[in-house]
Design a protein around this motif. Structure first.
Motif, PDB file in Angstrom:
ATOM      1  N   VAL A 136       0.858  -1.186   0.000  1.00 15.22           N
ATOM      2  CA  VAL A 136       0.000   0.000   0.000  1.00 15.22           C
ATOM      3  C   VAL A 136       0.900   1.245   0.000  1.00 15.22           C
ATOM      4  O   VAL A 136       1.747   1.401   0.881  1.00 15.22           O
ATOM      5  N   ILE A 137       0.701   2.079  -1.000  1.00 15.28           N
ATOM      6  CA  ILE A 137       1.623   3.191  -1.223  1.00 15.28           C
ATOM      7  C   ILE A 137       0.873   4.510  -1.142  1.00 15.28           C
ATOM      8  O   ILE A 137      -0.292   4.609  -1.555  1.00 15.28           O
ATOM      9  N   GLY A 138       1.542   5.533  -0.613  1.00 12.14           N
ATOM     10  CA  GLY A 138       0.944   6.869  -0.549  1.00 12.14           C
ATOM     11  C   GLY A 138       1.547   7.776  -1.613  1.00 12.14           C
ATOM     12  O   GLY A 138       2.732   7.670  -1.919  1.00 12.14           O
ATOM     13  N   VAL A 139       0.718   8.647  -2.176  1.00 11.48           N
ATOM     14  CA  VAL A 139       1.217   9.666  -3.112  1.00 11.48           C
ATOM     15  C   VAL A 139       0.713  11.013  -2.596  1.00 11.48           C
ATOM     16  O   VAL A 139      -0.493  11.195  -2.403  1.00 11.48           O
ATOM     17  N   LYS A 140       1.656  11.937  -2.351  1.00 19.74           N
ATOM     18  CA  LYS A 140       1.244  13.230  -1.785  1.00 19.74           C
ATOM     19  C   LYS A 140       0.696  14.158  -2.863  1.00 19.74           C
ATOM     20  O   LYS A 140       1.186  14.163  -3.999  1.00 19.74           O
ATOM     21  N   LEU A 141      -0.304  14.953  -2.485  1.00 14.76           N
ATOM     22  CA  LEU A 141      -0.751  16.021  -3.378  1.00 14.76           C
ATOM     23  C   LEU A 141       0.433  16.962  -3.581  1.00 14.76           C
ATOM     24  O   LEU A 141       1.255  17.134  -2.684  1.00 14.76           O
ATOM     25  N   ASP A 142       0.514  17.592  -4.772  1.00 10.88           N
ATOM     26  CA  ASP A 142       1.558  18.597  -4.982  1.00 10.88           C
ATOM     27  C   ASP A 142       1.420  19.686  -3.923  1.00 10.88           C
ATOM     28  O   ASP A 142       0.304  19.959  -3.455  1.00 10.88           O
ATOM     29  N   HIS A 143       2.554  20.356  -3.596  1.00 12.10           N
ATOM     30  CA  HIS A 143       2.504  21.299  -2.468  1.00 12.10           C
ATOM     31  C   HIS A 143       1.547  22.474  -2.709  1.00 12.10           C
ATOM     32  O   HIS A 143       1.022  23.041  -1.774  1.00 12.10           O
ATOM     33  N   ASP A 144       1.276  22.800  -3.983  1.00 14.92           N
ATOM     34  CA  ASP A 144       0.364  23.921  -4.251  1.00 14.92           C
ATOM     35  C   ASP A 144      -1.065  23.446  -4.539  1.00 14.92           C
ATOM     36  O   ASP A 144      -1.902  24.208  -5.012  1.00 14.92           O
ATOM     37  N   VAL A 145      -1.350  22.182  -4.248  1.00 14.99           N
ATOM     38  CA  VAL A 145      -2.687  21.620  -4.500  1.00 14.99           C
ATOM     39  C   VAL A 145      -3.326  21.256  -3.164  1.00 14.99           C
ATOM     40  O   VAL A 145      -2.707  20.607  -2.338  1.00 14.99           O
ATOM     41  N   LYS A 146      -4.576  21.709  -2.982  1.00 18.86           N
ATOM     42  CA  LYS A 146      -5.261  21.426  -1.711  1.00 18.86           C
ATOM     43  C   LYS A 146      -6.434  20.497  -1.933  1.00 18.86           C
ATOM     44  O   LYS A 146      -7.004  20.450  -3.024  1.00 18.86           O
ATOM     45  N   ARG A 147      -6.816  19.825  -0.853  1.00 15.71           N
ATOM     46  CA  ARG A 147      -8.080  19.093  -0.853  1.00 15.71           C
ATOM     47  C   ARG A 147      -9.136  20.015  -0.252  1.00 15.71           C
ATOM     48  O   ARG A 147      -8.936  20.568   0.827  1.00 15.71           O
ATOM     49  N   TYR A 148     -10.244  20.194  -0.963  1.00 21.57           N
ATOM     50  CA  TYR A 148     -11.347  21.009  -0.456  1.00 21.57           C
ATOM     51  C   TYR A 148     -12.493  20.070  -0.113  1.00 21.57           C
ATOM     52  O   TYR A 148     -13.140  19.525  -1.005  1.00 21.57           O
ATOM     53  N   ASP A 149     -12.715  19.890   1.192  1.00 19.99           N
ATOM     54  CA  ASP A 149     -13.778  19.008   1.668  1.00 19.99           C
ATOM     55  C   ASP A 149     -14.946  19.906   2.059  1.00 19.99           C
ATOM     56  O   ASP A 149     -14.768  20.818   2.868  1.00 19.99           O
ATOM     57  N   ILE A 150     -16.118  19.666   1.500  1.00 18.98           N
ATOM     58  CA  ILE A 150     -17.214  20.587   1.827  1.00 18.98           C
ATOM     59  C   ILE A 150     -18.163  19.955   2.859  1.00 18.98           C
ATOM     60  O   ILE A 150     -19.294  20.405   3.035  1.00 18.98           O
ATOM     61  N   GLY A 151     -17.661  18.947   3.573  1.00 16.09           N
ATOM     62  CA  GLY A 151     -18.497  18.206   4.514  1.00 16.09           C
ATOM     63  C   GLY A 151     -18.735  18.872   5.856  1.00 16.09           C
ATOM     64  O   GLY A 151     -19.478  18.339   6.683  1.00 16.09           O
ATOM     65  N   ASN A 152     -18.108  20.032   6.107  1.00 21.26           N
ATOM     66  CA  ASN A 152     -18.429  20.774   7.335  1.00 21.26           C
ATOM     67  C   ASN A 152     -18.467  22.262   6.977  1.00 21.26           C
ATOM     68  O   ASN A 152     -17.906  22.675   5.965  1.00 21.26           O
ATOM     69  N   PHE A 153     -19.150  23.045   7.802  1.00 25.42           N
ATOM     70  CA  PHE A 153     -19.393  24.442   7.418  1.00 25.42           C
ATOM     71  C   PHE A 153     -18.108  25.238   7.247  1.00 25.42           C
ATOM     72  O   PHE A 153     -17.962  25.991   6.291  1.00 25.42           O
ATOM     73  N   GLU A 154     -17.158  25.065   8.163  1.00 25.34           N
ATOM     74  CA  GLU A 154     -15.948  25.891   8.084  1.00 25.34           C
ATOM     75  C   GLU A 154     -15.245  25.666   6.751  1.00 25.34           C
ATOM     76  O   GLU A 154     -14.901  26.602   6.025  1.00 25.34           O
ATOM     77  N   SER A 155     -15.056  24.382   6.425  1.00 26.88           N
ATOM     78  CA  SER A 155     -14.326  24.103   5.206  1.00 26.88           C
ATOM     79  C   SER A 155     -15.164  24.411   3.958  1.00 26.88           C
ATOM     80  O   SER A 155     -14.638  24.858   2.935  1.00 26.88           O
ATOM     81  N   TYR A 156     -16.482  24.251   4.054  1.00 29.54           N
ATOM     82  CA  TYR A 156     -17.353  24.629   2.922  1.00 29.54           C
ATOM     83  C   TYR A 156     -17.280  26.140   2.675  1.00 29.54           C
ATOM     84  O   TYR A 156     -17.099  26.598   1.547  1.00 29.54           O
ATOM     85  N   PHE A 157     -17.383  26.928   3.754  1.00 34.07           N
ATOM     86  CA  PHE A 157     -17.334  28.389   3.593  1.00 34.07           C
ATOM     87  C   PHE A 157     -15.992  28.823   2.999  1.00 34.07           C
ATOM     88  O   PHE A 157     -15.926  29.654   2.099  1.00 34.07           O
TER      89      PHE A 157
END
Ligand code: UTP
Length: 305
Positions: A246-267
């Protein structure tokens, strides 16, 4: 790309953002100009995915409607001289075949993935969470990089990873990794929402996965959590303990994950996408600046109240 199918779970209840989700899917919430799940599909299409299996549930039929080709609407736009709006429907014509199956009871993300087994359980597949955008305007190539890694390393699973603040690890699936001589991140364990002082690190699982069919067997072996949910993270941990690669691959440093599952992160996501909109972004930035200046003034109307 050899793997051209993605499973997109969109069956969750989205209780963290009630009442927004009482009668509409969380995955259809607007972020700037598009619903979240459209960004997910566009990202998958640009990464070579040609078949998408949505795991849906009651109340999610607007997702299916969103990806239909709406000939009536197209005709209406033509007849009323609004051809310029047609470009907004281009996503309907992406080179993707859509499939749908239902998760009849919401027993967790792991259970949602298991619902795909009777349909695609014999081939490796990408899993992409329908409530998380990767990269501003879904521009990330993480999925193709993960598929390349899956093939090159003959992996059993490849997981997208994003570093998070040490104080936030209790909100994510967190992995324990070791780095090989070739710079590969080998996953040694995974734990869902660990206590801050017990987390094995700060690398979070970032909503994109590539799995061999071994994941279904793992999902059948692990227990449900205290809330009765089957956790995908627990199945990943199980795979690792069985000696899987099982291997991990990191997102590029200038790429973010946007999770809209809670208000703070959605806003925050909505604000970021709106402030950077190619047409309205500058105007929105001016508006926000002006608004903040007014807030700072000692006798702003709010403070007078
Ligand atoms: P979440 O883990 O945020 O779960 O889902 P949720 O149940 O929607 O949210 P809350 O906790 O009630 O607020 C991550 C992704 O997995 C899907 C969701 O639709 C979302 O896209 N999911 C989650 C399922 O398909 N089935 C489930 O049983 C749970």
């Amino acid at each position: 790309m050899s793997i051209n199918i993605a499973i997109v779970p969109v069956a969750g209840l989205g209780t963290s953002v009630l009442p927004l989700t009482k009668s509409q899917p969380k995955e259809m919430l607007a972020v700037g100009r598009r619903p979240v799940v459209q960004y997910v599909v566009e990202e998958l299409a640009s990464n070579g995915i040609q078949r998408i299996l949505f795991i849906t549930s009651q109340g999610k039929s607007s997702i299916e409607a969103h990806f239909d080709i709406d000939e009536q609407l197209i005709q209406y736009l033509r007849e009323t001289g609004r051809e310029s709006n047609l470009v907004e429907l281009n996503y309907e014509r992406q080179n993707i075949e859509y499939f749908y199956t239902r998760q009849r009871r919401q027993l967790g993300l792991g259970h949602a993935v298991l619902c795909a087994q009777p349909l695609v359980g014999k081939e490796p597949a990408v899993v992409a969470l329908g409530d998380s955008i990767i990269g501003r305007r879904a521009s990330s190539d993480i999925v193709s990089r993960m598929v390349d890694t899956y093939e090159a390393e003959k992996a059993d699973a490849v997981i997208a990873l994003e570093p998070v603040a040490a104080t936030d690890v209790d909100q994510y699936g967190i992995v324990d990794v070791s780095e090989t001589n070739q710079g590969l991140l080998r996953i040694q364990g995974a734990v869902e929402k660990p206590a801050i002082d017990q987390a094995p690190g700060n690398l979070s699982i970032a909503a994109r996965y590539v799995f061999s069919p071994a994941i279904y067997e793992a999902l059948q072996q692990v227990d449900t959590d205290r809330q009765g949910n089957l956790q995908l993270t627990d199945a990943i941990d199980y795979l690792v303990r069985q000696g899987a690669n099982v291997i991990g691959v990191k997102l590029d440093h200038d790429v973010k994950r946007y999770d809209i599952g809670n208000f703070e992160s959605y806003f925050k996501t909505f604000l970021e996408f709106t402030l950077s909109d190619p047409e309205y972004g500058q105007g929105m930035q001016d508006f926000v600046r002006q608004f903040l200046q007014q807030q700072d003034q000692p006798n702003s109307s709010e403070q007078q109240e």
